[in-house]
Motif scaffolding. Structure first.
Motif, PDB file in Angstrom:
ATOM      1  N   SER A 125     -11.653   2.260  -6.406  1.00 25.35           N
ATOM      2  CA  SER A 125     -12.285   3.666  -6.754  1.00 25.35           C
ATOM      3  C   SER A 125     -13.901   4.469  -6.644  1.00 25.35           C
ATOM      4  O   SER A 125     -13.961   5.171  -5.751  1.00 25.35           O
ATOM      5  CB  SER A 125     -11.495   4.086  -8.275  1.00 25.35           C
ATOM      6  N   GLY A 126     -14.159   3.350  -7.226  1.00 22.12           N
ATOM      7  CA  GLY A 126     -16.155   3.406  -7.026  1.00 22.12           C
ATOM      8  C   GLY A 126     -16.607   4.429  -7.200  1.00 22.12           C
ATOM      9  O   GLY A 126     -16.356   5.237  -8.429  1.00 22.12           O
ATOM     10  N   SER A 127     -17.858   5.431  -6.745  1.00 22.91           N
ATOM     11  CA  SER A 127     -18.430   6.688  -7.102  1.00 22.91           C
ATOM     12  C   SER A 127     -17.635   7.857  -6.699  1.00 22.91           C
ATOM     13  O   SER A 127     -17.610   8.669  -7.943  1.00 22.91           O
ATOM     14  CB  SER A 127     -19.140   6.327  -6.171  1.00 22.91           C
ATOM     15  N   ALA A 128     -16.363   7.793  -6.569  1.00 22.47           N
ATOM     16  CA  ALA A 128     -15.831   8.716  -6.084  1.00 22.47           C
ATOM     17  C   ALA A 128     -15.165   8.829  -7.476  1.00 22.47           C
ATOM     18  O   ALA A 128     -14.893  10.171  -7.975  1.00 22.47           O
ATOM     19  CB  ALA A 128     -14.599   8.700  -4.561  1.00 22.47           C
ATOM     20  N   ALA A 129     -14.365   8.100  -8.275  1.00 22.50           N
ATOM     21  CA  ALA A 129     -13.897   7.796  -9.374  1.00 22.50           C
ATOM     22  C   ALA A 129     -15.139   8.814 -10.319  1.00 22.50           C
ATOM     23  O   ALA A 129     -14.849   9.691 -11.406  1.00 22.50           O
ATOM     24  CB  ALA A 129     -13.820   6.173  -9.877  1.00 22.50           C
ATOM     25  N   LEU A 130     -16.508   8.209 -10.472  1.00 18.04           N
ATOM     26  CA  LEU A 130     -17.202   8.744 -10.995  1.00 18.04           C
ATOM     27  C   LEU A 130     -17.408  10.636 -10.714  1.00 18.04           C
ATOM     28  O   LEU A 130     -17.934  11.459 -12.069  1.00 18.04           O
ATOM     29  CB  LEU A 130     -18.838   7.868 -11.300  1.00 18.04           C
ATOM     30  N   THR A 131     -17.285  10.853  -9.920  1.00 14.65           N
ATOM     31  CA  THR A 131     -17.597  11.981  -9.392  1.00 14.65           C
ATOM     32  C   THR A 131     -16.077  12.761 -10.346  1.00 14.65           C
ATOM     33  O   THR A 131     -16.580  13.994 -10.879  1.00 14.65           O
ATOM     34  CB  THR A 131     -17.219  12.285  -7.931  1.00 14.65           C
ATOM     35  N   GLU A 132     -14.915  12.366  -9.967  1.00 15.96           N
ATOM     36  CA  GLU A 132     -13.217  12.869 -10.686  1.00 15.96           C
ATOM     37  C   GLU A 132     -14.411  13.118 -12.334  1.00 15.96           C
ATOM     38  O   GLU A 132     -13.924  14.256 -12.615  1.00 15.96           O
ATOM     39  CB  GLU A 132     -13.000  12.264  -9.942  1.00 15.96           C
ATOM     40  N   THR A 133     -14.197  12.279 -12.584  1.00 14.83           N
ATOM     41  CA  THR A 133     -14.864  12.065 -13.855  1.00 14.83           C
ATOM     42  C   THR A 133     -15.678  13.533 -14.598  1.00 14.83           C
ATOM     43  O   THR A 133     -15.732  13.862 -15.859  1.00 14.83           O
ATOM     44  CB  THR A 133     -16.147  10.593 -14.456  1.00 14.83           C
ATOM     45  N   LEU A 134     -16.634  13.540 -13.927  1.00 15.66           N
ATOM     46  CA  LEU A 134     -17.820  14.178 -13.786  1.00 15.66           C
ATOM     47  C   LEU A 134     -17.294  15.847 -13.598  1.00 15.66           C
ATOM     48  O   LEU A 134     -17.317  16.608 -14.258  1.00 15.66           O
ATOM     49  CB  LEU A 134     -18.980  14.582 -12.914  1.00 15.66           C
ATOM     50  N   TRP A 135     -16.480  16.376 -12.890  1.00 14.66           N
ATOM     51  CA  TRP A 135     -15.185  17.966 -12.732  1.00 14.66           C
ATOM     52  C   TRP A 135     -14.715  17.660 -14.079  1.00 14.66           C
ATOM     53  O   TRP A 135     -14.822  18.820 -14.204  1.00 14.66           O
ATOM     54  CB  TRP A 135     -14.522  17.409 -11.642  1.00 14.66           C
ATOM     55  N   VAL A 136     -14.403  16.421 -14.786  1.00 18.17           N
ATOM     56  CA  VAL A 136     -13.329  16.965 -15.673  1.00 18.17           C
ATOM     57  C   VAL A 136     -14.363  16.702 -16.915  1.00 18.17           C
ATOM     58  O   VAL A 136     -13.745  18.440 -18.062  1.00 18.17           O
ATOM     59  CB  VAL A 136     -12.743  15.541 -15.992  1.00 18.17           C
ATOM     60  N   MET A 137     -15.757  16.324 -17.325  1.00 16.00           N
ATOM     61  CA  MET A 137     -16.227  16.228 -18.094  1.00 16.00           C
ATOM     62  C   MET A 137     -16.657  18.395 -18.292  1.00 16.00           C
ATOM     63  O   MET A 137     -17.558  18.394 -18.937  1.00 16.00           O
ATOM     64  CB  MET A 137     -17.824  15.762 -17.763  1.00 16.00           C
ATOM     65  N   ALA A 138     -17.157  18.975 -16.433  1.00 11.28           N
ATOM     66  CA  ALA A 138     -17.469  20.142 -17.051  1.00 11.28           C
ATOM     67  C   ALA A 138     -16.067  20.865 -17.316  1.00 11.28           C
ATOM     68  O   ALA A 138     -17.034  21.787 -17.780  1.00 11.28           O
ATOM     69  CB  ALA A 138     -17.986  20.232 -14.995  1.00 11.28           C
ATOM     70  N   VAL A 139     -14.852  20.579 -16.972  1.00 13.31           N
ATOM     71  CA  VAL A 139     -14.072  21.567 -17.480  1.00 13.31           C
ATOM     72  C   VAL A 139     -14.111  21.647 -18.901  1.00 13.31           C
ATOM     73  O   VAL A 139     -14.156  22.276 -19.858  1.00 13.31           O
ATOM     74  CB  VAL A 139     -12.988  20.948 -17.011  1.00 13.31           C
ATOM     75  N   LEU A 140     -14.336  20.306 -19.822  1.00 13.39           N
ATOM     76  CA  LEU A 140     -14.524  20.055 -21.539  1.00 13.39           C
ATOM     77  C   LEU A 140     -15.141  21.260 -21.696  1.00 13.39           C
ATOM     78  O   LEU A 140     -15.340  21.764 -22.462  1.00 13.39           O
ATOM     79  CB  LEU A 140     -14.788  18.300 -21.342  1.00 13.39           C
TER      80      LEU A 140
END
Length: 388
Positions: free
Chosen positions: A156-171
């Protein structure tokens, strides 16, 4: 219609999930961009630098019954901060996102804490501050596992962190939407009650007996939470912890805070307020200092959970302590003074910790943090013993 307190806790909990998760991701992003322990210390300080200047004006605005506006601006600022971190390509952009995140955190917390004295009777402070901080801990507990959920996948690496950030933006966006609910408007009765008494300056509030030890205890607890969250990823890399392991440890700390805050009013019936306040720093000092000595992840999890339990007591109790030292017209300002002390500690102490990490290694940061907690316990004991 949902009550103002339920809406406040919901938006605050969602926001805290965002702040907690994004701060951990910022540490990993800084390492990706070539940063080290000193860089993490600087970013941790930047998180508080601009809020240090904004805390007292925000508190005055809340005392003038603008809590809803301050809260909404804070939630919206969190959205912009996450987006900034998502599109960061180097340490400068990451620093800008960190500053925005810190400002959003400060505004939401000043307003959320200010709602309690504005909308509650003094006898309800412990219960409502305790309830609010339960939701803060729930948000912190929920935010970090989301990182683990995305990062536990293979490659997953860095891409997973970016995906998590998008989830945080939604929250963060959902929290902003909740903050717009009409029930969070300050009533006229609350505004008139808050207007009782003259405004006190920062110097006058600091001169109040007990204020400085209360602020010191609060800032040491919060800074200790920040330092352990910021340096645990580096410590974990050294001993082979996965991202999942680090997030489990931080989640255990936050979950333990939920438990202690949930039972706060019951514990106040069993033990004196004085000793619960002292235990908030005293009983967490040794576990944190011992982390480098026993780096086994299970033991570290137990140490962090124990510290989290007592930190969970310290935060709501210092809120009640501070709010009770001033007149109704100054309670939000006093709470923002407490946060100013927190932010000052978050600026100065992480820079010192960064220097310690750069010269003596990451292990020394945990020993340094344990020493700070012990000094805060001594200060609290002296202050509360004099007021008996």
């Amino acid at each position: 219609m949902p009550s103002w307190f339920a809406l406040l806790c919901t938006a605050t909990g969602l926001s805290q999930a965002v702040f907690t998760a994004v701060r951990v991701i910022i540490s990993y992003r800084a390492l990706e961009f070539g940063g080290d322990g000193t860089t993490i210390g600087v970013l941790t300080a930047l998180y508080s630098l601009v809020p240090l200047l904004a805390a007292l004006p925000a508190g005055r605005a809340v005392d003038r019954s603008h809590a809803a506006a301050v809260f909404r601006i804070g939630c919206a600022t969190a959205v912009s901060a996450v987006v900034c971190v998502i599109f960061s390509t180097g340490l400068r952009q990451l620093a800008a996102g960190t500053i925005l995140l810190g400002l959003g955190h400060l505004l939401t917390v000043v307003a959320a804490q200010g709602y309690v004295p504005l909308m509650s009777d003094p006898g309800d402070y412990d219960r409502r501050f305790g309830g609010l901080t339960v939701w803060i801990s729930l948000g912190q507990s929920a935010g970090v596992p989301i990182i683990a959920l995305f990062s536990s996948r293979p490659h997953s690496g860095s891409a997973a962190l970016t995906e998590t950030l998008w989830v945080m933006a939604v929250l963060a966006g959902i929290a902003t939407a909740v903050s717009l609910h009409p029930a969070l408007r300050i009533s006229r009765r609350s505004s008139e009650h808050a207007a009782n008494g003259p405004n006190q300056s920062m110097i006058e509030m600091l001169s109040t007996t007990g204020m400085r030890p209360a602020v010191f205890s609060s800032l040491i607890v919060l800074t200790s939470m920040d330092l352990t969250a910021a340096y645990l990823p580096i410590f974990g890399q050294r001993f082979g912890y996965s991202v999942l392991t680090v997030t489990v440890i931080l989640t255990a700390r936050a979950a333990a805070s939920v438990v202690s805050r949930f039972f706060l009013t019951d514990m106040l019936r069993l033990a004196s307020r004085k000793w619960l306040l002292i235990s908030g720093t005293l009983c967490s000092a040794l576990p944190i200092a011992l982390i480098p000595a026993i780096p086994n992840p299970i033991v570290v999890t137990a140490f962090m959970a124990g510290a989290g339990f007592f930190w969970g007591l310290a935060q709501p109790l210092t809120m009640t302590w501070v709010a009770g030292l001033v007149s109704p017209a100054n309670r939000a300002s006093a709470l923002s003074l407490r946060l100013t002390g927190n932010r000052l500690g978050q600026v100065v102490i992480p820079l010192t910790a960064g220097a310690v990490a750069g010269s003596a290694g990451t292990d020394a940061v945990f020993i340094f943090t344990g020493g700070l907690l012990a000094s805060a316990a001594l200060s609290t004991w002296r202050a509360l013993s004099r007021t008996r």
